[in-house]
Write an enzyme that holds these catalytic residues in place. Structure first.
Site, short mmCIF file in Angstrom:
data_model
loop_
_atom_site.label_atom_id
_atom_site.label_comp_id
_atom_site.label_asym_id
_atom_site.label_seq_id
_atom_site.Cartn_x
_atom_site.Cartn_y
_atom_site.Cartn_z
N SER A 153 -5.80 -5.32 -0.47
CA SER A 153 -6.56 -5.08 -1.69
C SER A 153 -8.01 -5.58 -1.50
CB SER A 153 -5.84 -5.76 -2.87
OG SER A 153 -6.19 -5.16 -4.08
N ASP B 283 -0.27 4.84 -4.10
CA ASP B 283 -1.04 3.72 -4.66
C ASP B 283 -2.30 4.24 -5.35
OD1 ASP B 283 -2.49 1.42 -5.14
OD2 ASP B 283 -2.96 1.04 -3.02
N HIS C 219 0.92 -0.09 -3.40
CA HIS C 219 -0.21 -0.97 -3.09
C HIS C 219 0.18 -2.12 -2.15
CE1 HIS C 219 -4.23 -2.35 -4.00
NE2 HIS C 219 -3.81 -3.52 -4.43
#
Ligand SMILES: *[C@@H]1O[C@H](CO)[C@@H](O)[C@H](O)[C@H]1NC(C)=O
Ligand SMILES: *[C@@H]1O[C@H](CO)[C@@H](O)[C@H](O)[C@H]1NC(C)=O
Ligand SMILES: *[C@@H]1O[C@H](CO)[C@@H](O)[C@H](O)[C@H]1NC(C)=O
Length: 507
Positions: free
Chosen positions: A184, A446, A471
């Site tokens: 991320s 995602d 994700h």
């Protein structure tokens, strides 16, 4: 069944767990999942180890608060973790797991990437907590003067100096290749360490890294909608249609006056009243985040609801069968998520969100909501909206409503947010960063993958788009239920690292 009492009085006691804004709900979900993955990985690590010596070690580095001003002597302590179980010597590779917008526990060096790759490559594994998150907190709290020292650029400077300090501390040979990992936002940081410090960082693996900053992240809900139709993860066109219908019903009730609002509040297990339009927008946002969360964390340990389960509920296959409606399914989904996160009721008070975010005392739990909001206002944006007609849910929340938080909490105008986002992209290069030896890993369900690199930019910037993966799923500890495409994806990450490490041996 979850208790559906609107206990207003208790709200403030559980405010740390308030689901007030949609973004906060997503962050709570992420923490919940991270915690559950960390605890499972720790059991694994300790179970396999020979004794207490193998338990990861925690350490602290003294870092300059302002790395860009040599006359400023103030410092803070930054936390790191070390796992040297697999280290194959002083010139073994070093895997540096970079922390993002939350605290890092011992699990960060014990399971998931890079720990899972370490045994086969004989690597030393280190993780570094991000400044202003977790326990790596400079003295002086989180007021504006302090937050001035919080940015990705500061975080990168920390990585560079930590890398040099840890090399000395841990006796890392100058020929050891350092490989940065992150997921991320931290995946973006991993990319940027290679981009900005190629003399220090040999390669990077960036998982689900949203490299392009964007003010209006309308694409988030478009991917959510598409993922709800994906058969491979339990979605269908009918599921998406049911989700739309459920939101239409919530919207209808919201617009039908105080009596229906009271019914809605009772039925959704909402904490407060729905009189204010700003709270109505928050509620719609929170429900969207619930659906978005099911997609974003699909198939992950600790996720309260998978896409398959959510679609089952929305389509009435989740219990009461023929009497069910999409709206009842959404209600049930909300109850399941609330219960699994230990919440008594669904909170969506805008005023309360603002009050919480204005609190400048660092939170003991290591939750970094105020800090991350600050970074979105000053660097990244990433505001999930649903204004466009292509958004299948409701026409809320709108961008101005999201941007208002920057103004209300920090006094930062919408215009400066837009300017900051543009600067971030010109400083780092957005989706064409031009960093070599970076592997970009994404999952195609995602919602964040659309901000990452998913098309080959050249032989030294390979991409891996894992079908039906959510994700950062590649970073999660392996599970028996992992799909073949996920296993294959992880294998390809390993092979890429092998190739790069072989090249360094040759030269
Ligand atoms: C650098 O730090 C010194 C000492 O704290 C301070 O007086 C000065 O204003 C700082 N310079 C900048 C550009 O922030
Ligand atoms: C570092 O390496 C040197 C030389 O090989 C060795 O003598 C020393 O004990 C090592 N120190 C640590 C802390 O491992
Ligand atoms: C099933 O329906 C009954 C009666 O309509 C209701 O009391 C019960 O709460 C429902 N159960 C679920 C899981 O929705």
């Amino acid at each position: 069944m979850a208790v559906k009492a609107p206990w207003l009085g208790f709200l403030f006691l559980v405010s740390l767990w308030g689901l007030s804004s949609p973004a906060l709900l997503l962050r709570r979900l992420r923490e919940h999942i991270q915690k559950s993955q960390e605890s499972s990985s720790l059991h694994l690590g300790i179970g396999l180890s020979q004794g207490p010596a193998a338990v990861p070690k925690q350490g602290w580095l003294e870092q300059p608060l302002d790395p860009f001003n040599a006359s400023d002597r103030r410092t803070f302590l930054q936390r790191y973790w070390v796992n040297d179980q697999h280290r194959a010597g002083q010139d073994a590779p070093v895997f540096l797991h970079i922390g993002g917008e939350g605290s890092l526990g011992p699990g960060s060096v014990m399971a998931g990437h890079p720990a899972a790759l370490a045994p086969a490559l004989g690597a030393l594994v280190i993780s570094l907590e991000h400044r202003f998150y977790g326990l790596s907190m400079p003295a002086g709290g989180l007021d504006m003067a302090q937050l001035h020292y919080l940015s990705s650029r500061h975080a990168l400077a920390d990585v560079a100096s930590a890398l040099q300090a840890l090399s000395r501390l841990l006796n890392v040979s100058s020929s050891s290749p350092w490989i940065c990992f992150g997921g991320s936002y931290a995946g973006s940081l991993a990319t940027w360490t290679r981009l900005k410090f190629p003399h220090l960082v040999f390669a990077a693996v960036a998982s689900s890294a949203p490299l392009r900053a964007v003010v209006d992240f309308a694409a988030y809900n478009r991917v959510v909608a598409r993922s709800l139709t994906r058969a491979a993860i339990g979605g269908s066109q009918q599921c998406l249609a049911a989700a739309s219908a459920a939101f239409a019903e919530v919207e209808r009730l919201l617009r039908s006056g105080p009596a229906s609002q009271a019914v809605l509040r009772e039925e959704l297990g909402a904490c407060g009243s729905l009189h204010l339009t700003e709270d109505q927008a928050e509620l719609l946002g929170a429900l969207q985040a619930l659906v978005g969360g099911a997609v974003q964390y699909d198939g992950q340990a600790g996720a309260p609801l998978s896409v398959r389960q959510l679609c089952g509920l929305l389509l009435g296959n989740g219990g009461n069968g023929s009497h069910s409606t999409p709206y009842l399914g959404l209600r049930r989904a909300a109850q399941i998520v609330l219960r699994s996160m230990g919440q008594k009721c669904l909170s969506f008070s805008r005023a309360e969100t603002v009050a919480q975010l204005r609190n400048t005392a660092p939170q003991v739990s290591g939750v970094g909501d105020r800090q991350w909001l600050y970074q979105t206002c000053t660097e990244f944006g990433f505001y999930v909206t649903c204004e466009s007609p292509q958004c299948p849910f409701t026409q809320l929340p709108a961008l101005p409503f999201q941007l208002e938080l920057c103004e209300q909490v920090f006094g930062i105008s919408a215009a400066s947010v837009a300017q900051a986002v543009a600067q971030t992209n010109s400083y780092y290069g957005g989706q064409t960063p031009g960093a070599s030896q970076v592997l970009f890993v994404n999952g195609d369900t995602d919602p964040w993958h659309v901000l990452s690199v998913t098309q080959n930019l050249g032989p030294s910037e390979p991409v891996l788009l894992i079908p039906s993966a959510s994700h950062c799923l590649d970073m999660a500890p392996t599970r028996p239920s992992d799909s073949p495409s996920l296993c294959l994806g992880r294998q390809r990450i390993f092979q890429q690292l092998q190739v790069w490490l072989k090249e360094i041996k040759k030269s």
